[in-house]
Design an enzyme around this catalytic site. Structure first.
Site, PDB file in Angstrom:
ATOM      1  N   ASP A  31       0.338  -7.647   1.186  1.00 33.35           N
ATOM      2  CA  ASP A  31       0.861  -6.140   1.458  1.00 33.35           C
ATOM      3  C   ASP A  31       2.414  -6.016   1.532  1.00 33.35           C
ATOM      4  O   ASP A  31       2.870  -5.280   2.470  1.00 33.35           O
ATOM      5  CB  ASP A  31       0.003  -5.647   2.692  1.00 33.35           C
ATOM      6  CG  ASP A  31       0.173  -4.148   3.012  1.00 33.35           C
ATOM      7  OD1 ASP A  31       0.510  -3.329   1.853  1.00 33.35           O
ATOM      8  OD2 ASP A  31      -0.226  -3.633   3.886  1.00 33.35           O
ATOM      9  N   SER A  55       4.826   2.256   8.067  1.00 38.87           N
ATOM     10  CA  SER A  55       4.666   0.900   6.982  1.00 38.87           C
ATOM     11  C   SER A  55       5.987   0.726   6.154  1.00 38.87           C
ATOM     12  O   SER A  55       6.544   1.591   5.547  1.00 38.87           O
ATOM     13  CB  SER A  55       3.523   1.403   5.968  1.00 38.87           C
ATOM     14  OG  SER A  55       2.298   1.329   6.622  1.00 38.87           O
ATOM     15  N   HIS A  59       0.697  -1.237  -0.149  1.00 38.87           N
ATOM     16  CA  HIS A  59       0.049  -0.121   0.104  1.00 38.87           C
ATOM     17  C   HIS A  59       0.722   1.469   0.067  1.00 38.87           C
ATOM     18  O   HIS A  59       0.381   2.287  -0.317  1.00 38.87           O
ATOM     19  CB  HIS A  59      -1.061   0.121   1.256  1.00 38.87           C
ATOM     20  CG  HIS A  59      -0.340   0.294   2.708  1.00 38.87           C
ATOM     21  ND1 HIS A  59      -0.226  -0.906   3.211  1.00 38.87           N
ATOM     22  CD2 HIS A  59       0.048   1.163   3.040  1.00 38.87           C
ATOM     23  CE1 HIS A  59       0.376  -0.286   4.560  1.00 38.87           C
ATOM     24  NE2 HIS A  59       0.116   1.004   4.354  1.00 38.87           N
TER      25      HIS A  59
END
Length: 567
Positions: free
Chosen positions: A179, A257, A148
């Site tokens: 992911d 992230s 993402h």
């Protein structure tokens, strides 16, 4: 996808840091993780609406240099993301400390410019925006980050710790379900003086972990620490899947992230990717563990591309009730789960049937609650066994059918959903005739039309199909009238919005391409569309096709259909 404005309760968020909401130059805000919707795992293998959402992780800068260790004393040493304990008993030199420092130097900041498709106006794209997140260097001149973090990327750049240079990166593979994204940099200078991160094994409960990255709140590297508090099958927000995950109590914020989580020996045990934000919960973060990471990397190395995580294409029911087990012909020593439905497009449809009892998968017995032994004192959902396989591999499944045991060698495949969870970088398809805009429904489309709470705001008919319907063929799509561009030809039809198209001139509509073919080749006097809720649309063929070009010109639309439908 991500929505910086989300403030709903009980949400897990994906964490890339949007410059629009949390620019590097902006002051730190209390909570700035981006939000995304994803249904949570339903009980007994049932696909259902999930009540919680997940929030994105992010990395922050700010590490302090290690102080000289005292002679003969056990001393924690700052390393590439973890605390390496130096054994007591002798003097320790700076050369021993330096051996673990490069791991932190392998953590990079990821800058991405995104240009998302506009699913509501599919002939154009949204305004581009920038985000920053984290990543880390691994062997083979490659960099790992979150999928993402680079979704719908236009440009990706990487910056090393302590450097003032941003290097252009190439995206090698994007693993939507897990992911994870794999990047590389062509410039040789980027790889100089950096040792790649090494992977460790799956940690145990209460093992120390340190998350390193570049979260909101500053520009330099940040280190947070905690312990592993839970290991189980988690709902992955971005991938709309359920895979093995680690829950930790280290702070994970927007920008973390893609950053690595290290154990106390300086080995990477996971990738930070989402967190739980809830008024009754504090410091709950989630990490993609090494088994999932290695599956992604090995899949890419085997195939030259990402092929995905296979699934067993069934819905199942627990067999915990003794009367139910007796009625199904199970012996007292037999355990398993009952097959409720089989996906028509899955390879399993050729051998498994409703009401079969799955006793074991690849020789590992399945309990009545759908779990299998994991480690000492731990059990985990049997979908973990499936996710460890690769697309195209075969598995031995033992089932009980009519009180007889059967064994089947099943070829595993990825999931074909009627309502796709992702478009995987492809621009959305559309078709326009007489002002009627036809589109195929996907989760990004629903999110574009109804926002992050689409599971509550979208039409019930579409939600039921999204949550429970199964595709009858690999190319089946849910085609809807997205909107009607008002013109004289479509008077009286203006209020038709997001209504499914069931048939055209008496022929069922299988997918958008099928509809385009039927309309373009229609020689009948009228175009008749049968819609959901027993609605019909009738237009004169000749005038409808003639009016289309004027409508396109009025709305500055370059073509009556997307490029993929022209072939």
């Amino acid at each position: 996808m991500d929505d910086p404005s989300s403030t709903s309760k009980g949400k897990r968020k994906r964490g890339r840091k949007h410059k629009a909401a949390a620019e590097n130059h902006a002051p730190a805000s209390p909570v700035a993780a981006t939000a995304a919707d994803n249904p949570a795992p339903a009980a007994a293998g049932r696909r259902g609406r999930k009540s919680r959402r997940h929030e994105a992780l992010a990395d922050a800068d700010g590490s302090r240099p290690p102080s000289p260790p005292r002679r003969g004393e056990a001393k924690p040493v700052a390393n590439g993301g973890g605390d390496a304990v130096v054994e007591a008993g002798g003097p320790v030199g700076w050369d021993e400390v330096a051996r673990v420092v490069p791991s932190m130097d392998a953590v990079v900041k990821v800058f991405c410019v995104h240009t998302e498709p506009n699913f509501s106006l599919p002939w154009q794209r949204k305004r581009q925006y920038s985000s920053s997140s984290s990543g880390f260097i691994i062997g083979g001149r490659r960099v790992l980050t979150n999928a993402h973090s680079v979704e719908h990327y236009t440009q990706v750049k990487l910056k090393k710790r302590g450097s003032d240079t941003k290097y252009l990166a190439t995206v090698l593979a994007i693993g939507t379900e897990c992911d994870i994204a794999l990047l590389t940099v062509d410039d040789d200078e980027f790889w100089e003086g950096v040792l790649p991160v090494e992977f460790g094994s799956l940690p145990a409960l209460q093992d120390a972990v340190t998350v390193v990255g570049y979260p909101i709140g500053g520009d330099t590297i940040s280190v947070t620490s905690g312990v592993v508090s839970r290991i189980e099958i988690l709902s992955y927000v971005h991938g709309s899947t359920e895979l093995l995950g680690l829950q930790i109590d280290a702070a994970i914020n927007s920008g973390n992230s893609g950053g690595p989580a290290f154990n106390d020996r300086g080995k990477c045990v996971g990738i930070a990717f989402q967190s739980l934000k809830h008024e009754d919960a504090e410091n709950i973060g989630y990490v993609i563990p090494t088994p999932v990471i290695m599956h992604f990397i090995q899949d890419y190395e085997k195939s030259g591309e990402y092929t995905g995580f296979p699934i067993l294409g069934i819905e199942w029911q627990k067999m915990e009730n003794p009367d139910l087990r007796k009625a199904m012909g199970m012996k007292p020593d037999q355990k398993g789960v009952r097959v409720r439905r089989v996906e028509p497009t899955a390879p399993e449809s050729g051998c498994l049937q409703p009401s079969d009892i799955i006793l074991s998968f690849d020789g590992i017995d399945i309990a009545n609650d759908g779990t299998v032994p994991f480690r000492h004192g731990e059990r985990i959902g049997f979908s973990y066994l499936v996710s460890q396989k690769y697309t195209g591999e075969k598995a031995l499944v033992k089932v009980l059918r009519n009180s007889k045991v059967h064994e089947f060698k099943i070829k595993l495949a990825t999931h074909k959903r009627l309502v796709a969870a992702h478009v995987k970088g492809r621009p959305p398809s559309y078709y326009i005739v007489a002002g009627f805009v036809f589109a195929a429904v996907s989760v990004p489309y629903l999110r574009s039309e109804y926002g992050k709470d689409y599971e509550y705001d979208a039409p019930v008919k579409l939600l039921v199909k999204h949550l429970h319907a199964m595709a009858q063929s690999p190319d089946e799509q849910l085609v809807v009238v997205s909107q009607v561009l008002v013109a004289d030809i479509n008077i009286g039809y203006e209020e038709i919005v997001n209504t499914q198209v069931l048939a055209f001139n008496g022929q069922p509509v299988k997918n958008l391409k099928n509809l385009v073919s039927m309309v373009e080749n229609c020689k009948d006097e009228f175009l008749k569309f049968d819609l959901e809720y027993d609605q019909i649309v009738v237009l004169e063929t000749k005038t409808a096709k003639a009016a289309t070009q004027d409508i396109l010109t009025t709305h500055c639309i370059p073509s009556a259909m997307s490029d993929d439908l022209k072939t």
